[in-house]
Write a protein that holds these residues in place. Sequence first.
Motif, PDB file in Angstrom:
ATOM      1  N   ILE A 270      29.033   8.144 -15.601  1.00 12.76           N
ATOM      2  CA  ILE A 270      27.598   7.973 -15.306  1.00 12.76           C
ATOM      3  C   ILE A 270      27.318   8.224 -13.822  1.00 12.76           C
ATOM      4  O   ILE A 270      26.342   8.879 -13.464  1.00 12.76           O
ATOM      5  N   VAL A 271      28.201   7.725 -12.973  1.00 11.74           N
ATOM      6  CA  VAL A 271      28.028   7.906 -11.528  1.00 11.74           C
ATOM      7  C   VAL A 271      27.953   9.403 -11.216  1.00 11.74           C
ATOM      8  O   VAL A 271      27.078   9.864 -10.475  1.00 11.74           O
ATOM      9  N   ARG A 272      28.851  10.182 -11.835  1.00  8.59           N
ATOM     10  CA  ARG A 272      28.856  11.639 -11.602  1.00  8.59           C
ATOM     11  C   ARG A 272      27.612  12.290 -12.205  1.00  8.59           C
ATOM     12  O   ARG A 272      26.945  13.097 -11.580  1.00  8.59           O
ATOM     13  N   ILE A 281      26.639   2.498  -5.123  1.00  5.58           N
ATOM     14  CA  ILE A 281      27.609   1.808  -5.986  1.00  5.58           C
ATOM     15  C   ILE A 281      28.159   0.560  -5.281  1.00  5.58           C
ATOM     16  O   ILE A 281      28.270  -0.513  -5.882  1.00  5.58           O
ATOM     17  N   ALA A 282      28.428   0.696  -3.986  1.00  5.77           N
ATOM     18  CA  ALA A 282      28.906  -0.460  -3.215  1.00  5.77           C
ATOM     19  C   ALA A 282      27.832  -1.547  -3.188  1.00  5.77           C
ATOM     20  O   ALA A 282      28.119  -2.728  -3.380  1.00  5.77           O
ATOM     21  N   GLU A 283      26.584  -1.107  -2.983  1.00  6.38           N
ATOM     22  CA  GLU A 283      25.465  -2.057  -2.917  1.00  6.38           C
ATOM     23  C   GLU A 283      25.287  -2.752  -4.277  1.00  6.38           C
ATOM     24  O   GLU A 283      24.990  -3.949  -4.350  1.00  6.38           O
ATOM     25  N   ALA A 284      25.504  -1.985  -5.345  1.00  6.72           N
ATOM     26  CA  ALA A 284      25.281  -2.521  -6.695  1.00  6.72           C
ATOM     27  C   ALA A 284      26.402  -3.451  -7.139  1.00  6.72           C
ATOM     28  O   ALA A 284      26.157  -4.474  -7.782  1.00  6.72           O
ATOM     29  N   TYR A 285      27.634  -3.100  -6.802  1.00  7.82           N
ATOM     30  CA  TYR A 285      28.771  -3.847  -7.362  1.00  7.82           C
ATOM     31  C   TYR A 285      29.709  -4.437  -6.299  1.00  7.82           C
ATOM     32  O   TYR A 285      29.759  -5.642  -6.135  1.00  7.82           O
ATOM     33  N   THR A 286      30.457  -3.555  -5.604  1.00  5.37           N
ATOM     34  CA  THR A 286      31.538  -4.075  -4.751  1.00  5.37           C
ATOM     35  C   THR A 286      31.061  -4.993  -3.629  1.00  5.37           C
ATOM     36  O   THR A 286      31.735  -5.944  -3.276  1.00  5.37           O
ATOM     37  N   ARG A 287      29.876  -4.696  -3.067  1.00 11.21           N
ATOM     38  CA  ARG A 287      29.408  -5.552  -1.960  1.00 11.21           C
ATOM     39  C   ARG A 287      28.279  -6.474  -2.398  1.00 11.21           C
ATOM     40  O   ARG A 287      27.593  -7.037  -1.561  1.00 11.21           O
ATOM     41  N   ASN A 288      28.113  -6.606  -3.713  1.00  5.94           N
ATOM     42  CA  ASN A 288      26.965  -7.377  -4.207  1.00  5.94           C
ATOM     43  C   ASN A 288      27.406  -8.786  -4.661  1.00  5.94           C
ATOM     44  O   ASN A 288      28.056  -8.939  -5.694  1.00  5.94           O
ATOM     45  N   PRO A 289      27.072  -9.808  -3.864  1.00  9.35           N
ATOM     46  CA  PRO A 289      27.521 -11.171  -4.228  1.00  9.35           C
ATOM     47  C   PRO A 289      27.003 -11.615  -5.601  1.00  9.35           C
ATOM     48  O   PRO A 289      27.676 -12.359  -6.311  1.00  9.35           O
ATOM     49  N   GLN A 290      25.826 -11.105  -5.967  1.00 11.63           N
ATOM     50  CA  GLN A 290      25.244 -11.451  -7.275  1.00 11.63           C
ATOM     51  C   GLN A 290      26.121 -10.901  -8.419  1.00 11.63           C
ATOM     52  O   GLN A 290      26.388 -11.589  -9.405  1.00 11.63           O
ATOM     53  N   HIS A 291      26.581  -9.660  -8.251  1.00 13.86           N
ATOM     54  CA  HIS A 291      27.435  -9.045  -9.274  1.00 13.86           C
ATOM     55  C   HIS A 291      28.764  -9.794  -9.373  1.00 13.86           C
ATOM     56  O   HIS A 291      29.286 -10.038 -10.459  1.00 13.86           O
TER      57      HIS A 291
END
Length: 328
Positions: A270-272, A281-291
């Motif tokens: 999907i990303v591609r 993607i970082a904002e959505a998942y890896t760096r997102n404390p909510q996620h």
Amino acid sequence: MSTTATSTTLGNDYALPEEERSVRRAESYPDLVRRLSRQSVVKHFDAYADVPWESEEYRIDPEDPRWELPEDHGLATTAWYRAQPPAVRARLGLHVIATFMKIGAQFEGVLKRGLLDFASRLPNGSPEFRYVYHEVIEEAQHSLMFQEFVNRTGFDIPGLPPLMRLGTRQVIRFARTFPELFFVFVLGGEDPIDHVQRQMLRSGRPMHPLLKRIMQIHVTEEARHLCFARHYLKQNVPRLGRIRRAVLAVRAPIILAIMSQLMMRASGDIVRHYAIPRDTIAEAYTRNPQHRAETIEALRKVRELCIELGIAWPRLWRLLGIWEAQAA
Ligand SMILES: [Fe+2]
Ligand SMILES: [Fe+2]
């Protein structure tokens, strides 16, 4: 539902997991397994008889705004997603759901093959044999539903990345050689998605009726599967030797961390496809404390089970980012 019950009798039952219903009774493991088997007879569904695929209301329009990602999905909170035209937001949301269904069907394929191997080694008279066959049948109905949904979206979805598909062969082998590890894998695939589906059903947010129907059917039957896997582990992990327990303690959190992300993030495909920027993607998942908090919450039940079984090593879980600060 099959001829033994009508499809209108789902009610709010799906909101109460099987596990919670059984806690109040003091029942032996074989009795629990027999009860789950009986429930498979009175409350089960057929992928085609119980889903009105051809109804106009159930038709999939990829640009239907009801497919947009829910606000609490990591990607939905990003400026990039919000800046997309409504039609793209809806398509992407549908693509995410269809990918989960594809991965769900692939996971269930592994599960069914493992369960059949597991059942082949059971002695005559074992109540687990009947239960496991009910579960295989139910998973086959789920996979029919999921694949039918994917086909009707029109997306050509690869599902699991090739390397993971290769890894699934090993998982199937565990059903024979190390069933406790196999059932941890089962919980890793079933528990986080069950949590997400229950949350969506409870949220009351407008949902496409086809998705709602599939999720209702799924959570109702999954409650039995989760109950069986948990009780199988409670019954058998305490009997394992030190080495096997250590192997479980190391592999369980790794399996759970990988599987929860598979079920809770947009796939690489999907990303591609939508050219989603890396920063998004970082904002959505890896760096997102909510996620991160969502992931930890989705794994809460299985984490508590591992703690109860004495196979949770907090340092390792913390390293993998799946240990809540206040967990015992
Ligand atoms: Fe399933
Ligand atoms: Fe299941």
